[in-house]
Structures are given as C-alpha cells and as structure tokens.
Design an enzyme around this catalytic site. Structure first.
Site, PDB file in Angstrom:
ATOM      1  CG  ASP A  24     -10.333  32.496 -17.155  1.00 13.25           C
ATOM      2  OD1 ASP A  24      -9.683  32.373 -18.207  1.00 13.25           O
ATOM      3  OD2 ASP A  24     -10.608  33.603 -16.657  1.00 13.25           O
ATOM      4  CB  SER A  26     -18.026  32.579 -17.416  1.00  8.86           C
ATOM      5  OG  SER A  26     -18.186  33.410 -18.540  1.00  8.86           O
ATOM      6  CD  GLU A 178      -7.893  39.700 -18.279  1.00  5.78           C
ATOM      7  OE1 GLU A 178      -8.206  38.802 -17.483  1.00  5.78           O
ATOM      8  OE2 GLU A 178      -8.082  39.615 -19.497  1.00  5.78           O
ATOM      9  CE  LYS A 220      -5.448  37.401 -19.554  1.00  2.00           C
ATOM     10  NZ  LYS A 220      -5.868  36.016 -19.475  1.00  2.00           N
ATOM     11  CB  SER A 262      -5.060  36.826 -27.575  1.00  2.00           C
ATOM     12  OG  SER A 262      -6.174  36.049 -27.227  1.00  2.00           O
ATOM     13  N   GLY A 263      -7.334  39.096 -26.745  1.00  5.94           N
ATOM     14  CA  GLY A 263      -8.369  40.097 -27.014  1.00  5.94           C
ATOM     15  C   GLY A 263      -9.107  40.037 -28.339  1.00  5.94           C
ATOM     16  N   GLY A 264      -8.926  38.962 -29.101  1.00  8.98           N
ATOM     17  CA  GLY A 264      -9.600  38.889 -30.399  1.00  8.98           C
ATOM     18  C   GLY A 264      -8.619  38.968 -31.564  1.00  8.98           C
ATOM     19  NE  ARG A 293     -11.141  36.007 -27.262  1.00 11.56           N
ATOM     20  CZ  ARG A 293     -11.561  37.274 -27.294  1.00 11.56           C
ATOM     21  NH1 ARG A 293     -12.427  37.640 -28.218  1.00 11.56           N
ATOM     22  NH2 ARG A 293     -11.129  38.161 -26.432  1.00 11.56           N
TER      23      ARG A 293
HETATM   24  C1  5MM Z   1     -10.821  32.715 -21.302  1.00 12.27           C
HETATM   25  O1  5MM Z   1     -11.696  33.826 -21.178  1.00 12.27           O
HETATM   26  C2  5MM Z   1     -11.626  34.521 -19.941  1.00 12.27           C
HETATM   27  C3  5MM Z   1     -12.945  34.548 -19.249  1.00 12.27           C
HETATM   28  O2  5MM Z   1     -13.857  35.323 -19.971  1.00 12.27           O
HETATM   29  P1  5MM Z   1     -15.396  35.412 -19.499  1.00 12.27           P
HETATM   30  O3  5MM Z   1     -15.430  35.779 -18.057  1.00 12.27           O
HETATM   31  O4  5MM Z   1     -15.928  36.494 -20.399  1.00 12.27           O
HETATM   32  O5  5MM Z   1     -16.017  34.114 -19.769  1.00 12.27           O
HETATM   33  C4  5MM Z   1     -11.056  35.936 -20.194  1.00 12.27           C
HETATM   34  O6  5MM Z   1     -11.008  36.707 -19.032  1.00 12.27           O
HETATM   35  C5  5MM Z   1      -9.683  35.771 -20.716  1.00 12.27           C
HETATM   36  O7  5MM Z   1      -8.847  35.236 -19.716  1.00 12.27           O
HETATM   37  C6  5MM Z   1      -9.071  37.074 -21.191  1.00 12.27           C
HETATM   38  O8  5MM Z   1     -10.005  37.896 -21.853  1.00 12.27           O
HETATM   39  C7  5MM Z   1      -7.970  36.747 -22.163  1.00 12.27           C
HETATM   40  O9  5MM Z   1      -8.512  35.899 -23.152  1.00 12.27           O
HETATM   41  P2  5MM Z   1      -8.253  36.239 -24.675  1.00 12.27           P
HETATM   42  O10 5MM Z   1      -9.131  35.301 -25.439  1.00 12.27           O
HETATM   43  O11 5MM Z   1      -8.629  37.685 -24.851  1.00 12.27           O
HETATM   44  O12 5MM Z   1      -6.776  35.970 -24.862  1.00 12.27           O
END
Ligand code: 5MM
Length: 341
Positions: A24, A26, A178, A220, A262-264, A293
């Site tokens: 998702d 953006s 989340e 989450k 996963s957060g980085g 990510r």
């Molecule tokens: C995939 O990224 C999601 C949307 O982020 P933006 O609104 O900043 O574009 C984000 O919410 C994501 O679902 C979570 O942060 C988990 O993703 P990670 O990469 O941290 O696993």
C-alpha cells in the site's frame, strides 16, 4: 455488525504459515522505491509491478493471507482487464485497503505527526467493501527523540486509530490497527520497549473506550528493537524475548493475531525475529508478518522494471514469502536462505 464474520476474516489473516503483503505504498513512497531501481513511477509501471506480485501464484496461494492495497491499486485492472482485486481473490488471498490519508504536523508538538483521514471515512469504506476489501489499515507514526514522543502525540494518534477501527467494524471491515514506533533514531532497545508499551497501552485504552471488538481486529506493531543508529544492536534473541514480553503486557488475548511491520529491518532480520518469537511459543495470539519493504525489496530489485524479469521477480517474492511463512510457525532456519537463493 456481524462480529462472527469479522472474527473469521481476522483469523484467516493470521493463518499459521501465512502473512500479509503490505503493498500500500502511497505515490510518494512507491516513487522512492522505484527511484532506487531506476524505474519511472508511472501508473502503468505501478500496475505492472503489482500485477507481477499478485500473479505470483506460488507466493500468493501458499504464503500470503491478505494484501494491503493503496487507493489507486484497488481500482486498477491488470493488463488483460481483470481487476487486480480479482487476481488476489483468485489466489485465495484477501484484499485489504489502506484508508489513512497520511500524516500532518501536530500543532504545539514540534517534530510530531498525527495521521489524518477520518472525514468521509464511513462513505469511503462502503465503496471499498463493494470493490472487495474485507480489511483495512491505518498507520500512526510515533518518533523517538529528545523529548518525544509527547503524551499528546500518543493520545491523539490512539484516538484516531480507535475512531478508524470503530468505523471499519461498523462497515463490516476488519481494521488493522498500526501504531508504528519508528526505529530511525539512536535509542537503545529498552527505550523502544518503554515507548512502544506506552503507545500500545494508550491504543488499547482508546479501543475499549470506543467499543471496538478486539476479536474482530488485527494489531500491526513494531518490534521492540534498537534504533538503526544505535551503536549497540540487540541480538535476535533479545529482540524476540523483549517483544514477546512487551506484547504480553499490553495486548489482550482476545485479539486474534499480531502482524508485524518490518520498519527498515533487513529482509533476513525481519524473518529471523519473527521466527525467534514463534520459537518461544505458548503465545495467546498468532504472530505473523505484514511486511512491506522486507517482502518487496528482493522482488523489486529482481524485476527492475523489465518484462523479461517478471519470472525472476516472482521467484524472489515467493522465496521471501516462503521464508516468512516458515517464520510464522517458528520453522525457519538461516540455512534455508542459502539453499533457495
Ligand atoms: C508499504 O508501506 C506502507 C505505506 O506507507 P506510506 O503511507 O508511507 O506510503 C506502510 O504503512 C507499511 O504498510 C508499514 O510501514 C509496514 O511496512 P514496512 O516496510 O515497515 O514493513
């Protein structure tokens, strides 16, 4: 609201051996990801990339319980005209939708953010349900730094998360709640533990006040983890032990499952941490992944915007999804990475 039906979906989202693909991003975030692989972020390229993932039958049918989509994607069709939502359903996975509208600066709280998007949310949820979404996601962002987070930022974000969750359940959509405490700073793991505990406690307090049914939601969260710039990085065992302890102190057993962000973290770290937690066992909820990510970095690199690389991208996605599927049962071993890579 039909709670039994919401619970059925929430339980399916955290099926052992499976987890959630967070696709998702953006428009701004997917552009950053595409910049890294030198692909222009056009509507067609975003469609082609996501179509590649959703047509990866091996990954989708075996290891992906649900996919979080961005508004643009939920309305998009594949190249042959099939709605992308249908591809997800055909693979036996559940379509979901990100419904927050990003963050804004929080007045009186320098450096802190509040997530927005509650206006007209009830109407938007109805349309997403008709299109096939059975769960939604809202992400609050809490940063750790000098003097932050303030209780103000924690409270307003928890309040918004609970408002969103209540609206989702009224629309027969399972909310993924989340509250993300970022791992960007130089803080030690215990500071992350302490802040995350405060955030989770406030979030569940708000969820109770706003009468959200815990059996019909998925949490989450971030893990209890060292800041990326902290010189002393906690071991996999310490992250697992502290995260489980923290969650047991804050998350009621009525919640069917917890799907981590996963957060980085690197791909393998995110897998190893999830696996180590599930190896501890005897947990009141299912623990799985909802990675963005850590699931997509490898397929993005393998694909690199070239149609001749679609099969390689799908293989990379299937591999990461498989590794995380094993971790969701506590059955992963690092040796498996080398064998399949
Ligand atoms: C995939 O990224 C999601 C949307 O982020 P933006 O609104 O900043 O574009 C984000 O919410 C994501 O679902 C979570 O942060 C988990 O993703 P990670 O990469 O941290 O696993």
């Amino acid at each position: 609201m039909n709670l039994a039906e919401l619970n059925k979906i929430a339980v399916a989202m955290v099926t052992p051996g499976k987890g959630i693909l967070a696709a998702d991003e953006s428009s701004g975030t997917i552009k950053k990801r595409f910049d890294a692989i030198k692909v222009e972020s056009t509507e067609d390229n975003r469609r082609d990339y996501r179509e590649m993932l959703f047509r990866s039958t091996e990954a989708m049918s075996k290891y992906i319980s649900g996919v979080i989509l961005y508004d643009e994607t939920i309305w998009q069709n594949a190249k042959d005209g099939t709605p992308l939502v249908k591809l997800i359903e055909q693979a036996g996975s559940i379509p979901g939708i990100k419904v927050d509208e990003g963050t804004q600066a929080l007045p009186q709280c320098p450096g802190e953010l509040v997530t927005v998007g509650l206006d007209k949310l009830a109407e938007r949820l109805k349309k997403y349900y008709e299109r096939g979404a059975r769960f939604a996601k809202w992400r609050a962002v809490i940063d750790i730094g000098s003097g932050i987070p303030t209780m103000t930022a924690i409270s307003v974000n928890a309040h918004a998360l609970a408002r969103y969750a209540a609206l989702c359940q009224a629309a027969q959509i399972v909310p993924i709640v989340e509250p993300e405490v970022l791992m960007d700073g130089d803080h030690v793991i215990d500071r992350c533990y302490e802040v995350t505990q405060r955030v989770l406690n406030k979030t569940f307090q708000e969820l109770r006040v706003q009468r959200v049914e815990l059996e019909g939601m998925v949490l989450k969260p971030n893990m209890a983890i060292s800041g990326k710039k902290c010189p002393k990085q906690a071991s996999v065992a310490e992250v697992a032990e502290k995260t489980v302890r923290m969650l047991k102190a804050c998350v009621p057993a009525a919640v069917p499952g917890i799907a981590f962000l996963s957060g980085g973290q690197s791909d393998e770290e995110a897998t190893a941490h999830l696996d180590a937690m599930n190896k501890i066992g005897n947990l009141p909820w299912k623990l799985t992944f909802s990675y963005g990510r850590a699931l997509q970095a490898a397929p993005q690199k393998a694909w690199s915007g070239k149609s001749e690389n679609v099969a390689a991208g799908q293989r990379a996605f299937a591999h990461r999804a498989h590794m995380n599927g094993l971790a969701s049962r506590g059955n992963w071993e690092s040796g498996l990475e080398k064998k399949v890579a």
